[in-house]
Design an enzyme around this catalytic site. Structure first.
Site, PDB file in Angstrom:
ATOM      1  N   PRO A  35      -3.679  -0.105  19.102  1.00 13.50           N
ATOM      2  CA  PRO A  35      -3.139  -0.447  17.697  1.00 13.50           C
ATOM      3  C   PRO A  35      -3.525   0.574  16.635  1.00 13.50           C
ATOM      4  CG  PRO A  35      -5.391  -1.506  18.493  1.00 13.50           C
ATOM      5  CD  PRO A  35      -4.606  -0.773  19.710  1.00 13.50           C
ATOM      6  N   HIS A  57       0.875  -1.136  -0.118  1.00 17.97           N
ATOM      7  CA  HIS A  57      -0.013   0.063   0.014  1.00 17.97           C
ATOM      8  C   HIS A  57       0.776   1.315  -0.116  1.00 17.97           C
ATOM      9  CE1 HIS A  57      -4.100  -1.745   1.598  1.00 17.97           C
ATOM     10  NE2 HIS A  57      -3.530  -2.559   0.480  1.00 17.97           N
ATOM     11  N   TYR A  81      -9.003   5.334   7.802  1.00 20.81           N
ATOM     12  CA  TYR A  81      -8.898   5.698   9.362  1.00 20.81           C
ATOM     13  C   TYR A  81     -10.023   6.880   9.436  1.00 20.81           C
ATOM     14  CZ  TYR A  81      -4.848   3.104  10.381  1.00 20.81           C
ATOM     15  OH  TYR A  81      -3.735   2.166  10.722  1.00 20.81           O
ATOM     16  N   LYS A  93       1.833  -0.429  15.321  1.00 18.22           N
ATOM     17  CA  LYS A  93       3.114  -0.313  15.567  1.00 18.22           C
ATOM     18  C   LYS A  93       3.393  -1.621  16.459  1.00 18.22           C
ATOM     19  CE  LYS A  93       4.874   3.011  13.706  1.00 18.22           C
ATOM     20  NZ  LYS A  93       4.528   2.550  12.140  1.00 18.22           N
ATOM     21  N   TYR A  96       4.406   6.419  10.312  1.00 22.76           N
ATOM     22  CA  TYR A  96       3.576   5.086  10.063  1.00 22.76           C
ATOM     23  C   TYR A  96       4.253   4.316   8.986  1.00 22.76           C
ATOM     24  CZ  TYR A  96      -0.727   2.690   9.162  1.00 22.76           C
ATOM     25  OH  TYR A  96      -1.679   1.483   9.155  1.00 22.76           O
TER      26      TYR A  96
HETATM   27  P1  RFL Z   1       2.693 -12.110  21.238  1.00 23.48           P
HETATM   28  O1  RFL Z   1       2.461 -12.383  19.822  1.00 23.48           O
HETATM   29  O2  RFL Z   1       1.783 -12.016  22.400  1.00 23.48           O
HETATM   30  O3  RFL Z   1       3.463 -13.558  21.600  1.00 23.48           O
HETATM   31  C1  RFL Z   1       3.808 -13.960  23.132  1.00 23.48           C
HETATM   32  C2  RFL Z   1       3.772 -15.342  23.155  1.00 23.48           C
HETATM   33  O4  RFL Z   1       4.343 -15.886  24.186  1.00 23.48           O
HETATM   34  C3  RFL Z   1       3.426 -16.956  24.859  1.00 23.48           C
HETATM   35  N1  RFL Z   1       3.429 -16.930  26.515  1.00 23.48           N
HETATM   36  C4  RFL Z   1       3.987 -17.828  27.185  1.00 23.48           C
HETATM   37  N2  RFL Z   1       4.869 -18.796  26.685  1.00 23.48           N
HETATM   38  C5  RFL Z   1       5.535 -19.724  27.479  1.00 23.48           C
HETATM   39  N3  RFL Z   1       5.280 -19.511  28.860  1.00 23.48           N
HETATM   40  C6  RFL Z   1       4.499 -18.691  29.534  1.00 23.48           C
HETATM   41  N4  RFL Z   1       4.237 -18.513  30.744  1.00 23.48           N
HETATM   42  C7  RFL Z   1       3.947 -17.616  28.404  1.00 23.48           C
HETATM   43  N5  RFL Z   1       3.078 -16.691  28.515  1.00 23.48           N
HETATM   44  C8  RFL Z   1       2.919 -15.997  27.260  1.00 23.48           C
HETATM   45  C9  RFL Z   1       2.026 -16.334  24.215  1.00 23.48           C
HETATM   46  O5  RFL Z   1       1.160 -17.488  24.190  1.00 23.48           O
HETATM   47  C10 RFL Z   1       2.505 -15.963  22.995  1.00 23.48           C
HETATM   48  O6  RFL Z   1       2.401 -16.913  21.818  1.00 23.48           O
HETATM   49  O7  RFL Z   1       3.893 -11.127  21.414  1.00 23.48           O
HETATM   50  P2  RFL Z   1       5.076 -10.789  20.408  1.00 23.48           P
HETATM   51  O8  RFL Z   1       5.709 -11.919  19.830  1.00 23.48           O
HETATM   52  O9  RFL Z   1       5.891  -9.775  21.310  1.00 23.48           O
HETATM   53  O10 RFL Z   1       4.367 -10.103  19.149  1.00 23.48           O
HETATM   54  C11 RFL Z   1       3.574  -8.978  19.531  1.00 23.48           C
HETATM   55  C12 RFL Z   1       2.393  -8.752  18.487  1.00 23.48           C
HETATM   56  O11 RFL Z   1       1.611  -9.926  18.932  1.00 23.48           O
HETATM   57  C13 RFL Z   1       1.656  -7.357  18.877  1.00 23.48           C
HETATM   58  O12 RFL Z   1       2.409  -6.336  19.375  1.00 23.48           O
HETATM   59  C14 RFL Z   1       0.608  -7.187  17.910  1.00 23.48           C
HETATM   60  O13 RFL Z   1      -0.055  -8.049  17.592  1.00 23.48           O
HETATM   61  C15 RFL Z   1      -0.022  -5.537  17.971  1.00 23.48           C
HETATM   62  N6  RFL Z   1      -0.898  -5.317  17.092  1.00 23.48           N
HETATM   63  C16 RFL Z   1      -0.506  -4.709  15.784  1.00 23.48           C
HETATM   64  N7  RFL Z   1       0.539  -4.501  15.706  1.00 23.48           N
HETATM   65  C17 RFL Z   1       0.985  -4.031  14.464  1.00 23.48           C
HETATM   66  O14 RFL Z   1       2.363  -3.890  14.106  1.00 23.48           O
HETATM   67  N8  RFL Z   1       0.346  -3.673  13.441  1.00 23.48           N
HETATM   68  C18 RFL Z   1      -1.231  -3.841  13.454  1.00 23.48           C
HETATM   69  O15 RFL Z   1      -1.924  -3.661  12.569  1.00 23.48           O
HETATM   70  C19 RFL Z   1      -1.734  -4.398  14.852  1.00 23.48           C
HETATM   71  N9  RFL Z   1      -2.962  -4.911  14.915  1.00 23.48           N
HETATM   72  C20 RFL Z   1      -2.358  -5.695  16.961  1.00 23.48           C
HETATM   73  C21 RFL Z   1      -3.467  -5.416  16.045  1.00 23.48           C
HETATM   74  C22 RFL Z   1      -2.996  -6.574  18.178  1.00 23.48           C
HETATM   75  C23 RFL Z   1      -4.096  -6.927  18.275  1.00 23.48           C
HETATM   76  N10 RFL Z   1      -4.510  -7.602  19.615  1.00 23.48           N
HETATM   77  C24 RFL Z   1      -5.639  -8.664  19.552  1.00 23.48           C
HETATM   78  C25 RFL Z   1      -3.593  -7.608  20.671  1.00 23.48           C
HETATM   79  C26 RFL Z   1      -4.673  -5.974  16.135  1.00 23.48           C
HETATM   80  C27 RFL Z   1      -4.918  -6.606  17.216  1.00 23.48           C
HETATM   81  C28 RFL Z   1      -6.483  -6.937  17.364  1.00 23.48           C
HETATM   82  C1  PHB Z   2      -5.361  -4.633  11.178  1.00 24.63           C
HETATM   83  O1  PHB Z   2      -5.675  -5.039   9.916  1.00 24.63           O
HETATM   84  O2  PHB Z   2      -5.741  -5.451  11.862  1.00 24.63           O
HETATM   85  C2  PHB Z   2      -5.057  -3.196  11.424  1.00 24.63           C
HETATM   86  C3  PHB Z   2      -4.451  -2.346  10.714  1.00 24.63           C
HETATM   87  C4  PHB Z   2      -4.182  -1.065  10.983  1.00 24.63           C
HETATM   88  C5  PHB Z   2      -4.184  -0.829  12.348  1.00 24.63           C
HETATM   89  C6  PHB Z   2      -4.599  -1.620  13.474  1.00 24.63           C
HETATM   90  C7  PHB Z   2      -4.875  -2.944  12.704  1.00 24.63           C
HETATM   91  O3  PHB Z   2      -3.796   0.427  12.645  1.00 24.63           O
END
Ligand code: RFL
Ligand code: PHB
Length: 391
Positions: free
Chosen positions: A294, A72, A201, A298, A384
């Protein structure tokens, strides 16, 4: 068991760290509390920054992005009756990629399996030991109920916001900062072609809305809802009606096409940072050290940037007995973390309705400036699309 680096958590931070270490000739074992299927199915982030994509490509993990990702040029920012495109490529020279964290996770698992790297799923009672020594260890109970110990030269805490690593840092010398927001996002995954070519957005008096996507046939959309919202109060029709209103269905002929909702959930908002990101031989990376709301997309990108710094630091420490990069890791990583915390807070504050009419006028003034001024738009674009790793 013995290995060079014990990694806790098989999310993107843990699995990518294991991959990057292997490229440096360093062994690791990953311990994960959840089942492989659960980790594989989690629906989370959707946007990769330019520097994340470059890094993934440079270590042989770009195949999925090139085959199934969507590049994009920018995003749309809108408020009622106005929609403006912010073109990152012309403003900052960088693009972003739509590529689901679920897809990246699958790529990381496949690469690890192909290379024979060890990931132990369904571990319980994970605990960290002797972090002040140069022979720390991690203990846990495996899926068969047997007690296990991994001895390593260092432990990487990649266990997200609820894992044990964050808490294993001694209170003395540890600082934390946090901000809670009075709203959450209600997110849906829908089996319908996106109604837009790039993300929208949308500021709206009823609350923020975001139109994102995962593929040509799957849309991802979000609505600002009050904290504590019960998903049961949001039947599918109500969700689509609110999305249509907030995203401007009918304005200038634009249409939002609804479709079957495959998944829906409410996610709370929080900014959190813990410093330092290292204690002795424990190094935190990703959500274990920091979370962002979110809005700025980031979280995943920060996790990738952390391990891009951490892998060479650990390799130098273990292989060359040189601690210079390891000693610099926390301060270097935190510079980018705070930049991303700021940007995520700024995007969130600019776009979410607080209920205060004065705030609403400030937001609209800011949105008009960001979309009308090259300087304003370039600031958003640069942040971004992402700063270079190590910024
Ligand atoms: P994770 O992915 O949470 O992985 C951590 C892992 O550790 C495990 N764990 C354990 N393992 C062993 N022993 C224990 N006691 C443990 N406790 C926990 C967990 O089960 C898990 O598998 O962290 P990591 O690797 O640091 O990654 C971070 C990302 O997952 C997170 O920052 C992003 O998903 C945030 N986020 C977004 N980030 C972006 O850069 N762009 C986005 O568009 C974006 N959208 C989002 C998001 C997060 C969302 N949610 C639900 C939190 C959208 C959503 C909906
Ligand atoms: C997503 O596609 O899940 C998403 C995209 C942009 C954001 C947050 C989440 O800022």
């Amino acid at each position: 068991m013995r290995t060079d680096i014990a990694i806790i958590g098989a999310g993107p931070a843990g699995l990518l760290l294991s991959h990057l270490l292997a490229a440096e000739g360093i062994e690791s074992i990953v311990v994960e509390s959840r089942a492989r299927e659960y980790v594989a199915a989690r629906i989370r982030a959707g946007i990769l920054e330019d520097s994340s994509v470059r890094l993934l490509r440079s270590v042989g993990l770009g195949g999925g992005i090139d085959a199934r990702g969507f590049e994009h040029r920018g995003i749309y920012l809108q408020w009622p009756w106005e929609r403006h495109h912010i073109d990152f490529v012309s403003l900052a020279g960088r693009s972003v990629w739509v590529y689901g964290q679920t897809q990246l996770q699958a790529d990381l698992v496949a690469a690890g399996e192909a290379a024979g790297r060890q990931v132990i799923y369904e571990a319980s009672g994970t605990a960290l030991h002797d972090l002040d020594s140069d022979h720390p260890s991690v203990t846990f109970t495996d899926a068969a109920g047997l007690p296990q110990r991994i001895e390593a030269a260092a432990v990487a805490g990649c266990d997200g916001k609820f894992g044990p690593s964050r808490a294993a840092m001694p209170d003395e010398g540890r600082e934390t900062w946090e901000r809670d927001y009075p709203y959450s996002w209600l997110g849906i995954l829908a089996d319908v072609a996106p109604s837009t070519d790039e993300l929208i957005y949308a500021w709206h008096p009823d609350g923020f809305a975001l139109h994102s996507m995962r593929s040509a046939t799957v849309s991802r959309l979000y609505l600002q809802v009050p904290s504590g919202t019960d998903i049961a109060d949001w039947p599918d029709d109500r969700i689509w009606d609110a999305l249509a209103t907030r995203l401007g269905h009918g304005q200038d002929g634009w249409q939002l096409t609804p479709g079957p909702i495959a998944e829906k959930s409410v996610l709370p908002f929080r900014s959190f940072v813990q410093s330092p990101m290292r204690h002795g031989r424990l190094f935190l990376a990703g959500d274990s050290a920091h979370t962002v709301p979110p809005t700025g997309a980031k979280g995943l990108n920060l996790a990738i940037a952390d391990v891009a710094l951490l892998a060479p630091a650990l390799a130098r420490l273990v292989r060359d007995k040189d601690s210079a990069l390891a000693d610099a890791y926390s301060a270097t990583a935190l510079r980018r973390v705070w930049r991303s915390e700021y940007f995520s807070w700024w995007m969130t504050s600019m776009l979410h309705i607080s209920g205060d009419p004065f705030d609403a006028q400030l937001q609209l003034a800011q949105l008009r400036w960001v979309t009308a001024s090259t300087a304003g738009a370039a600031g958003l674009a640069e942040n971004y699309a992402g700063l270079p790793i190590g910024f």
